[in-house]
Design a protein around this motif. Structure first.
Motif, PDB file in Angstrom:
ATOM      1  N   ILE A 245       0.834  -1.203   0.000  1.00  0.00           N
ATOM      2  CA  ILE A 245       0.000   0.000   0.000  1.00  0.00           C
ATOM      3  C   ILE A 245       0.866   1.250   0.000  1.00  0.00           C
ATOM      4  N   VAL A 246       1.909   1.253   0.817  1.00  0.00           N
ATOM      5  CA  VAL A 246       2.799   2.418   0.891  1.00  0.00           C
ATOM      6  C   VAL A 246       3.644   2.530  -0.374  1.00  0.00           C
ATOM      7  N   SER A 247       4.292   1.442  -0.761  1.00  0.00           N
ATOM      8  CA  SER A 247       5.222   1.474  -1.892  1.00  0.00           C
ATOM      9  C   SER A 247       4.531   1.860  -3.195  1.00  0.00           C
ATOM     10  N   LEU A 248       3.459   1.144  -3.547  1.00  0.00           N
ATOM     11  CA  LEU A 248       2.785   1.404  -4.808  1.00  0.00           C
ATOM     12  C   LEU A 248       1.922   2.653  -4.742  1.00  0.00           C
TER      13      LEU A 248
ATOM     14  N   VAL B   2      16.434  -2.856   2.801  1.00  0.00           N
ATOM     15  CA  VAL B   2      17.337  -2.109   1.922  1.00  0.00           C
ATOM     16  C   VAL B   2      16.536  -1.293   0.908  1.00  0.00           C
ATOM     17  N   GLY B   3      15.492  -1.900   0.349  1.00  0.00           N
ATOM     18  CA  GLY B   3      14.668  -1.208  -0.630  1.00  0.00           C
ATOM     19  C   GLY B   3      13.949  -0.001  -0.053  1.00  0.00           C
ATOM     20  N   ALA B   4      13.402  -0.149   1.150  1.00  0.00           N
ATOM     21  CA  ALA B   4      12.695   0.968   1.785  1.00  0.00           C
ATOM     22  C   ALA B   4      13.647   2.128   2.064  1.00  0.00           C
TER      23      ALA B   4
ATOM     24  N   GLY C 232      14.268   0.924  -5.012  1.00  0.00           N
ATOM     25  CA  GLY C 232      13.346   0.776  -3.888  1.00  0.00           C
ATOM     26  C   GLY C 232      12.063   0.074  -4.291  1.00  0.00           C
ATOM     27  N   LEU C 233      11.516   0.419  -5.458  1.00  0.00           N
ATOM     28  CA  LEU C 233      10.291  -0.219  -5.927  1.00  0.00           C
ATOM     29  C   LEU C 233      10.511  -1.702  -6.201  1.00  0.00           C
TER      30      LEU C 233
ATOM     31  N   THR D  59       9.411   4.859   6.310  1.00  0.00           N
ATOM     32  CA  THR D  59       9.804   4.183   7.554  1.00  0.00           C
ATOM     33  C   THR D  59       8.742   3.178   8.000  1.00  0.00           C
ATOM     34  N   VAL D  60       7.501   3.367   7.545  1.00  0.00           N
ATOM     35  CA  VAL D  60       6.457   2.386   7.846  1.00  0.00           C
ATOM     36  C   VAL D  60       6.817   1.044   7.226  1.00  0.00           C
ATOM     37  N   MET D  61       7.339   1.078   5.984  1.00  0.00           N
ATOM     38  CA  MET D  61       7.758  -0.174   5.342  1.00  0.00           C
ATOM     39  C   MET D  61       8.889  -0.828   6.121  1.00  0.00           C
ATOM     40  N   ILE D  62       9.799  -0.008   6.650  1.00  0.00           N
ATOM     41  CA  ILE D  62      10.897  -0.548   7.449  1.00  0.00           C
ATOM     42  C   ILE D  62      10.350  -1.229   8.701  1.00  0.00           C
TER      43      ILE D  62
END
Length: 402
Positions: A18-21, A78-80, A110-111, A175-178
Motif C-alpha cells: 500500500i505504501v510502496s505502490l 534495503v529497498g525501503a 526501492g520499488l 519508515t512504515v515499510m521498514i
C-alpha cells in the motif's frame, strides 16, 4: 482457508505494498511543480520517471535472487531505505541531473525491493499451495487500493507543504515499510514435508536451469509480456485517444478511476478463481475477456458512457494476471525461488510495458490514428488466451517425489 486466517506476514506485506505502490502512483501530480521549479519542461521529469520504470524492471530479477538467498526481510529493508533516500534527495537537490539518480535509480531500486515480486515471494513461503492464488489476489488487490488511496494524500501535502515538503513526507512514510519488514517472520509450518525439503536442497542454478528448460515457463513469459503491453499502452494513451474523439478531459480521468476501483475487486476475484480452477484455464478466460472488452470498445462509437464502461471492464482484469501468473510459477516450480523466477517474468512484463507505451505513439505518428494499435492489442489478447492452454502446470517437485 479464510483470509482472516492468513499468517501475519501476509498482512504486513499488504501494508508494505500500500505504501510502496501508493507513493509510486502519485508521482504524476508532481510533474508540473517540479518541471516549473527547474524550468525544464515536462520531458525532463517524464524521462526521470521512464528511467525509474526501466530500472525497476532491470533490477527486479537480481533483487529477486537476493531475496531468495538472504530473505525478503533484508531486501525490503534495503529497498525501503533506498526509496526514502531517493525521495529525500529529490526534494533537496538544485541540480536536474541528480533526479536521474534519486527519482530514477534509487526509487527504481526501492520499488523493485518493496513491490509485488518480493512480497508475493514471501507470501508464497507461508501460505499453503492450495490457497496461494487467493492470497496473491488479496495482496494484489490491496496494492491496487494503495495506488489510488495515496493520491489524495499527496495532493493535500502538495497544497500545504509544496512539492519538496510532500516528497519529504513520503520519505518519512517509507519508515512504515521498514517497521513492517522488521516484524516479518517466515513460517516453517511445512518444513517437515519431503517436497519442501527438496525445494530447500535445490540450488538457484538448478532452479534456473529447470525453469529455462520448461516450455510452460516461456509461455508464461509471453503472456505477461502481453499484459505489460496492454497496461502501459492503455494507461499512457487512453486519455489522448479519448481527446481525439472530442470527449471532455474528465471522461479520461473517470475511466482511469474506474480502472483503479474495479481492479481492486478483479484482482481478488481472479486470484480466488485460480484456487478453485486450473490457473492456466482461468488465465485464458481472463485474456478472452480482455479480447472481447477491447474489441467492443474500438468497434462501438466512443462516448463518455462507453469510456466509463471500458474503464470498469478492463479494470476488472487489469492486474488479475498478477496472482494467476505468480501462482502458476509457484505451482510449477515451488516457493523456494519464486522471487527469482517471477522476477524474471516481471522483467518481461516491463519490456512489454515499454513497447506498449512507445509503439502506441510511434504507430499514431505514422498512421495518424490509434486504430491499428488498438486492434493489435485485441490480437495479442487472443494469442495470450491461446498460449496458456498448452502449459504443463504439474508441480515439478511432486513429480520428483513420485
Amino acid at each position: 482457508m479464510s483470509i482472516f486466517r492468513f499468517p501475519p506476514l501476509v498482512w504486513l506485506g499488504i501494508g508494505i505494498l500500500i505504501v510502496s505502490l501508493g507513493i509510486r502512483q502519485s508521482f504524476g501530480i508532481f510533474m508540473m511543480p517540479i518541471s516549473e521549479h527547474f524550468d525544464t519542461g515536462r520531458e525532463f521529469f517524464s524521462f526521470a520517471i521512464a528511467l525509474q520504470n526501466l530500472l525497476f524492471g532491470i533490477f527486479q530479477p537480481f533483487v529477486g535472487m537476493a531475496a531468495d538467498k538472504w530473505g525478503s526481510k533484508r531486501i525490503i529493508l534495503v529497498g525501503a531505505i533506498a526509496y526514502s533516500l531517493g525521495l529525500y534527495l529529490t526534494s533537496i537537490t538544485n541540480e536536474t541531473g541528480v533526479l536521474y539518480l534519486s527519482l530514477g535509480a534509487l526509487v527504481g531500486l526501492g520499488l523493485s525491493a518493496t513491490s509485488y515480486v518480493i512480497i508475493l515471494g514471501a507470501v508464497a513461503k507461508v501460505v499453503p499451495a492450495e490457497h496461494a492464488a487467493k492470497a496473491f489476489g488479496l495482496t494484489t488487490a490491496a496494492g491496487s487500493f494503495g495506488m489510488f488511496a495515496m493520491i489524495p494524500v499527496a495532493q493535500l501535502m502538495l497544497e500545504d507543504m509544496g512539492w519538496q515538503g510532500a516528497l519529504q513526507g513520503f520519505a518519512a512514510l517509507c519508515t512504515v515499510m521498514i517497521a513492517f519488514a522488521l516484524f516479518m517472520r517466515s513460517s516453517q509450518q511445512n518444513s517437515a514435508s519431503k517436497t519442501v525439503v527438496e525445494e530447500n536442497n535445490l540450488t538457484l542454478k538448478q532452479a534456473l536451469n529447470e525453469a529455462f528448460h520448461h516450455k510452460g515457463y516461456w509461455l508464461i513469459h509471453a503472456g505477461f509480456f502481453v499484459c505489460g503491453f496492454h497496461v502501459m499502452f492503455i494507461a499512457t494513451h487512453l486519455p489522448s485517444y479519448l481527446a481525439g474523439k472530442h470527449l471532455p478531459a474528465n471522461s479520461a480521468a473517470l475511466a482511469l478511476a474506474y480502472v483503479g476501483i474495479f481492479n481492486i475487486f478483479g484482482s481478488y476475484f481472479w486470484g480466488l478463481m485460480g484456487d478453485k480452477f486450473s490457473k492456466r484455464h482461468v488465465m485464458s478466460m481472463l485474456y478472452l475477456f480482455r479480447t472481447v472488452v477491447i474489441a467492443a470498445f474500438v468497434t462501438f462509437p466512443v462516448t463518455e458512457y462507453t469510456a466509463a464502461w471500458f474503464g470498469g471492464a478492463i479494470g476488472f482484469c487489469w492486474l488479475g494476471t498478477v496472482p494467476l501468473t505468480s501462482g502458476l510459477v509457484r505451482q510449477i516450480f515451488g516457493a523456494r525461488y519464486l522471487s527469482t523466477l517471477y522476477g524474471l517474468v516481471f522483467f518481461t512484463h516491463q519490456v512489454g510495458s515499454f513497447l506498449g507505451a512507445w509503439a502506441g505513439g510511434r504507430i499514431y505518428d505514422y498512421y495518424g490514428s490509434y486504430e491499428p494499435i488498438w486492434w493489435s492489442t485485441v490480437v495479442l489478447a487472443f494469442i495470450a488466451a491461446l498460449i496458456h492452454l498448452p502449459i504443463n502446470d504439474k508441480p515439478l517437485r511432486v513429480a520428483a517425489n513420485a
